[in-house]
Enzyme design. Structure first.
Site, PDB file in Angstrom:
ATOM      1  N   CYS A 210       0.828  -1.203   0.000  1.00 53.54           N
ATOM      2  CA  CYS A 210       0.000   0.000   0.000  1.00 53.54           C
ATOM      3  C   CYS A 210       0.866   1.258   0.000  1.00 53.54           C
ATOM      4  CB  CYS A 210      -0.949  -0.003   1.195  1.00 53.54           C
ATOM      5  SG  CYS A 210      -0.155  -0.413   2.772  1.00 53.54           S
TER       6      CYS A 210
ATOM      7  N   HIS B 152      -1.183   0.472   7.719  1.00 54.98           N
ATOM      8  CA  HIS B 152      -1.701   0.615   6.363  1.00 54.98           C
ATOM      9  C   HIS B 152      -1.481   2.050   5.892  1.00 54.98           C
ATOM     10  CE1 HIS B 152      -4.106  -0.099   2.842  1.00 54.98           C
ATOM     11  NE2 HIS B 152      -4.989   0.833   3.181  1.00 54.98           N
TER      12      HIS B 152
END
Length: 641
Positions: free
Chosen positions: A156, A572
């Site tokens: 990510c 994340h």
């Protein structure tokens, strides 16, 4: 050839199914893909059993695991989609013609290896998610909506950084226009330079797909595989995003330098990456009584978060170190240093230091404190050209700050009054005393049974002798004994009012006390209000110190905010990127691209509320901001047509 391409795109291995799809589509590869993905055909039992027999491929390692996506989302740089993108890319960037048309020809062994590994990875992923294919409308791009980027396992961070760079028109133009003569390619012997050229070509393919793909997301596997070797372990891909960005810019700088060297050998100032992302600052100071001065180059400018409320305070703290002291000779000697920007890059990137190493725990920790930033900042106050003006303002601010600290100390004495451990606001304490003084005695409780006169009863007490183990230090204690069947105590409840109230006070005494308490309370309230008003005025004066038209000549607009949610060793990443044509913020979270409000961005980026906070801010100057608005409108029109 078409059969192999269709197999790579869809992941279907059964040649009969593939041939039938190509036949139904009259040899049109794109139409065959749509037929297979929409119809969700079943492969042979043998193929299914082969897939089931390879759990390590289907399930993937810890690094490779990801959330299930559609089959088409798992497609790498498929040539059919790329060929559709080439005309749009060439129309905007003609120099990409020769490079994009040779998409089947890798430049070197490093690229060939990465592409082969990418194909193997894609096969494993398709094996994993084939049973969850979406319909054709589920994965198709809608109008000119920006595309997402597939997460191929803890990647990510790659998506957040690449999306932020891709949506810079000037950077996108540089990448898609990149070209090296064959003579340079043939004479390139350095392994690192070959790798950088290969990465640049993969980045070109990726950007071309992002411009013209019909899919809702693109697969960055080929470009990403070239970067994986830059990290020593998979874990570092999570926590060292700043290191990744530095490496990425270094690789691109090196690749562009080879192109610059064709006409201007070793002329680094002509490197477009340097011109776009790098600036310079001057450091001046005194060390051990000696003055020094030096100019340094910077790319991503690091800023500390702890102890600061907003971005301007962070910058002020980074630009000024040390303070003025007065030695016995009464000569003011300045210790420390000041930094002044001498050249600001068009893309100004701030790296927020939200990770620190905890010595006691022996591990890194994330800093969750709140830090505010605005959509437009003015860099005039940090420029060397405004040095004299800003130094004078800083001296004024220092005086005002010292004065404010003195007033706050005085206010604290009012708000935490007392000499003991428990301290309370003096204003409230006087109010409570005033309430006590104004309280009238209430009727007393009824007499205790057995009292027949106003005279206290005679008490009878028993004596108990307590001795120690050595029969020494005898202690005598008494306890009440019953009189007429009732226990009696040495006080009379008649004398205690129901609520606390003054007793035995004359009217003159009460009047004097009430007058003094009311006057004192009023004086205290006036003092507190005066201190609070003075502090507020000083704060406003300090805030307005740089609100000057002459210091609002160098605006920078917020382009992207890169966010991390989680702790220091895991989490994340996603990005908020401003879209000038739409005049709105978009949230790029892997394959998902959604519209977002500034309020949502604040909640996710400022920190202090949850584990999410910004770790990188990307600002662009006025020229790039206007360019992005105009170029974005052209992209919308081109994609819609």
């Amino acid at each position: 050839m078409l059969l192999n391409q269709l197999r790579e795109i869809t992941g279907i291995q059964d040649p009969l199914v593939l041939r039938e799809a190509l036949k139904a589509a009259d040899g049109d590869l794109t139409e065959a893909v749509e037929i297979l993905t929409e119809g969700q055909p079943k492969e042979s039992d043998q193929e299914t059993s082969d897939c089931a027999a390879e759990p390590s491929y289907c399930e993937g390692s810890v690094v490779d695991q990801e959330q299930p996506t559609s089959t088409v989302d798992s497609v790498p740089h498929n040539q059919a989609d790329l060929q559709k993108c080439i005309p749009l890319a060439i129309q905007q960037f003609p120099a990409t013609d020769a490079i994009l048309m040779e998409s089947h020809a890798p430049l070197n062994a490093a690229q060939e290896s990465s592409v082969a590994e990418s194909k193997n990875r894609s096969k494993r992923k398709r094996c994993e998610v084939w049973g969850e294919s979406l319909s054709r409308n589920g994965w198709k791009r809608t109008d000119a909506w920006p595309v997402g980027m597939k997460n191929i396992g803890n990647t990510c961070w790659f998506s957040a950084v690449i999306q932020s760079l891709f949506h810079l028109p000037e950077f996108r133009h540089l990448v898609l226009s990149y070209f090296l003569p064959n003579s340079v390619l043939e004479n390139c012997e350095s392994r690192s330079k070959k790798r950088n050229i290969a990465f640049m070509q993969e980045l070109q393919y990726l950007f071309a797909l992002m411009l013209g793909t019909v899919q809702k997301c693109v697969d960055p596997t080929a470009a990403l595989e070239l970067l994986r070797g830059a990290f020593r372990s998979p874990d570092e891909q999570q926590q060292d995003v700043s290191e990744f960005t530095h490496k990425l810019l270094d690789w691109l700088e090196d690749a562009f330098q080879m192109a610059v060297n064709v006409n201007c050998p070793q002329e680094k100032s002509e490197n477009p990456m340097v011109q776009l992302f790098y600036g310079t600052f001057l450091t001046e100071g005194i060390h051990e009584g000696k003055t020094f001065s030096k100019i340094e180059t910077f790319g991503q400018y690091p800023l500390q978060v702890n102890g600061y409320k907003n971005l301007n305070e962070c910058l002020e703290g980074a630009m000024v170190e040390g303070e003025t002291e007065s030695p016995p000779s009464d000569q003011s000697v300045k210790y420390g240093q000041e930094r002044w920007f001498t050249k600001l890059p068009p893309v100004l990137t701030f790296e927020l230091s939200r990770f620190e190493f905890n010595q006691s725990l022996g591990q890194p920790e994330k800093i969750h404190s709140k830090l505010e930033f605005s959509q437009v900042i003015y860099m005039d106050r940090f420029l060397h050209s405004n040095k004299e003006l800003i130094q004078a303002r800083r001296e004024e601010i220092k005086k005002l700050t010292d004065r404010m600290a003195l007033l706050q100390q005085k206010l604290e004495r009012y708000m935490r009054y007392g000499s003991g451990a428990g301290r309370f606001p003096l204003r409230d304490m006087l109010l409570y005393v005033l309430e006590f003084a104004s309280t009238k005695p209430t009727p007393a409780e009824p007499h205790v049974k057995g009292h027949t006169s106003g005279m206290p009863p005679v008490h009878s007490r028993g004596i108990v002798i307590q001795t120690t183990e050595n029969d020494e230090d005898a202690v005598a204690s008494s306890y009440p004994e019953p009189v007429d069947g009732l226990y009696q105590f040495p006080w009379d409840p008649v004398e205690i009012p129901e609520y606390p109230a003054p007793r035995g006070v004359t009217e003159d005494e009460m009047s004097l006390v009430m007058t003094c308490l009311q006057r004192w309370r009023k004086e205290v309230e006036q003092d507190i209000q005066g201190l609070q008003d003075s502090i507020a005025l000083l704060e406003e004066t300090i805030e307005l110190m740089y609100v000057d038209p002459s210091l609002h000549q160098v605006p920078y607009h917020l382009h992207a905010v890169l966010v991390h949610e989680g702790q220091a060793n895991a989490g994340h990443y996603w990005a908020y990127i401003y879209n000038p044509p739409r005049k709105s913020w978009l949230k790029y979270n892997d394959i998902s691209v959604t519209e977002a409000s500034w309020e949502e961005l604040e909640r996710d980026s400022f920190g202090g509320l949850k584990n999410a906070s910004a770790y990188c801010l990307m600002y662009i100057d006025e020229v790039l901001f206007r360019c992005a608005a105009g170029n974005g409108a052209e992209m919308l029109a081109g994609a819609a047509s």
